[in-house]
Design a protein around this motif. Structure first.
Motif, PDB file in Angstrom:
ATOM      1  N   ILE A   1       0.883  -1.179   0.000  1.00 48.69           N
ATOM      2  CA  ILE A   1       0.000   0.000   0.000  1.00 48.69           C
ATOM      3  C   ILE A   1       0.914   1.220   0.000  1.00 48.69           C
ATOM      4  O   ILE A   1       1.594   1.496   0.983  1.00 48.69           O
ATOM      5  CB  ILE A   1      -0.948   0.003   1.218  1.00 48.69           C
ATOM      6  N   SER A   2       0.933   1.922  -1.138  1.00 47.68           N
ATOM      7  CA  SER A   2       1.930   2.984  -1.308  1.00 47.68           C
ATOM      8  C   SER A   2       1.645   4.192  -0.432  1.00 47.68           C
ATOM      9  O   SER A   2       2.580   4.879  -0.017  1.00 47.68           O
ATOM     10  CB  SER A   2       2.029   3.398  -2.774  1.00 47.68           C
ATOM     11  N   HIS A   3       0.353   4.463  -0.152  1.00 47.03           N
ATOM     12  CA  HIS A   3       0.023   5.626   0.684  1.00 47.03           C
ATOM     13  C   HIS A   3      -1.424   5.546   1.151  1.00 47.03           C
ATOM     14  O   HIS A   3      -2.205   4.734   0.663  1.00 47.03           O
ATOM     15  CB  HIS A   3       0.287   6.915  -0.088  1.00 47.03           C
ATOM     16  N   ALA A   4      -1.768   6.439   2.084  1.00 49.25           N
ATOM     17  CA  ALA A   4      -3.076   6.363   2.750  1.00 49.25           C
ATOM     18  C   ALA A   4      -4.165   7.171   2.031  1.00 49.25           C
ATOM     19  O   ALA A   4      -4.761   8.081   2.596  1.00 49.25           O
ATOM     20  CB  ALA A   4      -2.939   6.829   4.200  1.00 49.25           C
ATOM     21  N   HIS A   5      -4.406   6.846   0.753  1.00 48.56           N
ATOM     22  CA  HIS A   5      -5.581   7.357   0.042  1.00 48.56           C
ATOM     23  C   HIS A   5      -6.502   6.166  -0.199  1.00 48.56           C
ATOM     24  O   HIS A   5      -6.022   5.091  -0.572  1.00 48.56           O
ATOM     25  CB  HIS A   5      -5.191   8.008  -1.295  1.00 48.56           C
ATOM     26  N   SER A   6      -7.813   6.392  -0.046  1.00 44.92           N
ATOM     27  CA  SER A   6      -8.740   5.258  -0.033  1.00 44.92           C
ATOM     28  C   SER A   6      -8.694   4.414  -1.314  1.00 44.92           C
ATOM     29  O   SER A   6      -8.924   3.216  -1.267  1.00 44.92           O
ATOM     30  CB  SER A   6     -10.162   5.744   0.244  1.00 44.92           C
ATOM     31  N   ASP A   7      -8.374   5.037  -2.469  1.00 43.61           N
ATOM     32  CA  ASP A   7      -8.350   4.251  -3.710  1.00 43.61           C
ATOM     33  C   ASP A   7      -7.098   3.368  -3.824  1.00 43.61           C
ATOM     34  O   ASP A   7      -6.927   2.658  -4.814  1.00 43.61           O
ATOM     35  CB  ASP A   7      -8.485   5.168  -4.945  1.00 43.61           C
ATOM     36  N   HIS A   8      -6.231   3.415  -2.838  1.00 44.34           N
ATOM     37  CA  HIS A   8      -5.031   2.566  -2.854  1.00 44.34           C
ATOM     38  C   HIS A   8      -5.014   1.558  -1.703  1.00 44.34           C
ATOM     39  O   HIS A   8      -4.077   0.800  -1.563  1.00 44.34           O
ATOM     40  CB  HIS A   8      -3.762   3.426  -2.791  1.00 44.34           C
ATOM     41  N   MET A   9      -6.082   1.587  -0.893  1.00 44.09           N
ATOM     42  CA  MET A   9      -6.042   0.803   0.342  1.00 44.09           C
ATOM     43  C   MET A   9      -7.006  -0.367   0.374  1.00 44.09           C
ATOM     44  O   MET A   9      -7.361  -0.824   1.452  1.00 44.09           O
ATOM     45  CB  MET A   9      -6.445   1.661   1.544  1.00 44.09           C
ATOM     46  N   SER A  10      -7.450  -0.849  -0.793  1.00 40.89           N
ATOM     47  CA  SER A  10      -8.493  -1.885  -0.767  1.00 40.89           C
ATOM     48  C   SER A  10      -8.023  -3.167  -0.076  1.00 40.89           C
ATOM     49  O   SER A  10      -8.832  -3.941   0.420  1.00 40.89           O
ATOM     50  CB  SER A  10      -9.000  -2.181  -2.184  1.00 40.89           C
ATOM     51  N   ALA A  11      -6.708  -3.388  -0.012  1.00 39.10           N
ATOM     52  CA  ALA A  11      -6.216  -4.607   0.638  1.00 39.10           C
ATOM     53  C   ALA A  11      -6.073  -4.431   2.155  1.00 39.10           C
ATOM     54  O   ALA A  11      -5.827  -5.400   2.879  1.00 39.10           O
ATOM     55  CB  ALA A  11      -4.868  -5.007   0.032  1.00 39.10           C
ATOM     56  N   ALA A  12      -6.240  -3.193   2.648  1.00 33.66           N
ATOM     57  CA  ALA A  12      -5.894  -2.890   4.044  1.00 33.66           C
ATOM     58  C   ALA A  12      -6.635  -3.755   5.060  1.00 33.66           C
ATOM     59  O   ALA A  12      -6.043  -4.229   6.028  1.00 33.66           O
ATOM     60  CB  ALA A  12      -6.148  -1.409   4.333  1.00 33.66           C
ATOM     61  N   LYS A  13      -7.936  -3.956   4.833  1.00 31.52           N
ATOM     62  CA  LYS A  13      -8.748  -4.655   5.838  1.00 31.52           C
ATOM     63  C   LYS A  13      -8.442  -6.141   5.910  1.00 31.52           C
ATOM     64  O   LYS A  13      -8.303  -6.711   6.985  1.00 31.52           O
ATOM     65  CB  LYS A  13     -10.227  -4.468   5.485  1.00 31.52           C
ATOM     66  N   SER A  14      -8.362  -6.777   4.731  1.00 29.45           N
ATOM     67  CA  SER A  14      -8.302  -8.240   4.730  1.00 29.45           C
ATOM     68  C   SER A  14      -6.870  -8.799   4.693  1.00 29.45           C
ATOM     69  O   SER A  14      -6.655  -9.951   5.050  1.00 29.45           O
ATOM     70  CB  SER A  14      -9.084  -8.769   3.530  1.00 29.45           C
ATOM     71  N   SER A  15      -5.899  -7.988   4.286  1.00 27.42           N
ATOM     72  CA  SER A  15      -4.551  -8.532   4.094  1.00 27.42           C
ATOM     73  C   SER A  15      -3.899  -8.919   5.417  1.00 27.42           C
ATOM     74  O   SER A  15      -4.028  -8.225   6.421  1.00 27.42           O
ATOM     75  CB  SER A  15      -3.673  -7.489   3.394  1.00 27.42           C
TER      76      SER A  15
END
Ligand SMILES: [Zn+2]
Length: 324
Positions: free
Chosen positions: A23-37
């Motif tokens: 995840i390159s940075h904290a913008h919502s369109d780049h964080m889709s893996a954040a919850k489940s990864s």
């Protein structure tokens, strides 16, 4: 995805079969893996911002063989650099980046790589972002004028643009009032040495907020319903509210706000060419929704590039090896 040894790494997306998610940075369109990864590769700042501003605690993985280089896009934004993908081939994935310096994060660091996977947010050669300095002066001038008539209300992403606007406002002695998620992200910025002066009605310390709200003030909110918020502020305070947005998208679209400023934290096409020249790769792959158009337009500037696909990626090392 890219493959390093027997490890599949997704780039700013949630993908089936990934072993690690960058995840390159904290913008919502780049964080889709954040919850489940179960294995997120990200900078400290990015992980902290995702937690503070979006309430998601990511499971991080250090990863071996990866280096994170500043991309200049926002606090914590990184390029993914791999020194050796095999046969000594190096690779960089830009993530969102810009070549200009930002008001609230370190400047980009470029390094040579054999393969460059480049973000394609602005694929149009016609879209040119002015130097930030010129945009900042325009913001200062027009905000000053609008403040003499009433309240100024900016809409901004809770991470990145909001903090840049706060820094610009602070530069002319204005302490803006910000919405809750922005103030939560601000704390992370401050912890990492970006000194922002702001007031929030949500932090328990309401003195500042109330004192500021007695006069005309600048508000920064991460709302999608600006019209409603502006109407509410106008009715509570009995003052005119001037709405504003600061985004590179104002170069492409006309928004329903009173003032729009082309302050982008992305590279325009020209900066993308500059980035590629600096990295000086043997192979360029374009990445993101506009990857086809970006590859096409780069060809017009004499840069051979291919839209990124996993299949091509499987052959990537062979292709680079053959080129040598
Ligand atoms: Zn971004």
């Amino acid at each position: 995805m890219i493959r390093l040894g027997n490890c599949n790494v997704s780039l700013d997306r949630k993908e089936k079969g990934s072993d690690m998610d960058f995840i390159s940075h904290a913008h919502s369109d780049h964080m889709s893996a954040a919850k489940s990864s179960r294995a997120v590769l990200a900078s400290d700042e990015t992980a902290e911002l995702i937690d503070a501003a979006y309430g998601i605690e990511v499971s991080r993985h250090e990863g071996i063989g990866f280096e994170l280089l500043d991309s200049g896009h926002m606090l914590g934004a990184k390029q993914l650099y791999i020194r050796d993908m095999g046969w000594g081939t190096s690779m960089v994935y830009s993530g969102d980046f810009q070549m200009q310096s930002s008001y609230a994060c370190p400047r980009i660091r470029t390094r040579h790589a054999d393969i460059a996977i480049v973000d394609s947010t602005y694929p149009y050669p016609e879209v040119v972002f002015e130097p930030h300095e010129a945009v900042r002066e325009d913001i200062e001038r027009r905000v000053d004028w609008a403040l003499s008539r009433g309240i100024v209300l900016f809409t901004a992403f809770r991470t990145g643009k909001a903090q840049e606007l706060i820094a610009i406002m602070n530069g002319i002695g204005i302490v803006p009032i910000v919405s809750r998620h922005i103030s939560e992200a601000n704390r992370v910025y401050r912890e990492h040495g970006v000194m922002l002066d702001y007031a929030s009605a949500y932090e328990g310390d309401t003195t500042d907020f109330e004192r500021l709200a007695r006069h005309n003030f600048v508000g920064i909110a991460d709302t999608r319903d600006m019209r409603r918020l502006a109407a509410r502020l106008a009715s509570i305070h009995g003052r005119k509210v001037t709405t504003a947005i600061a985004s590179g998208l104002t170069k492409e679209f006309r928004f329903d706000y009173d003032m729009q400023f082309p302050l982008s934290s992305h590279a325009d096409f020209r900066q993308t060419v500059q980035y590629i020249e600096r990295v000086n790769p043997e192979m360029v792959m374009t990445y993101g929704k506009e990857k086809e158009l970006m590859a096409l337009n780069l060809a017009g500037f004499g840069i051979e590039a291919k839209p990124f696909t996993d299949i091509e990626n499987a052959n990537l090392l062979n292709i680079v090896a053959l080129n040598r």
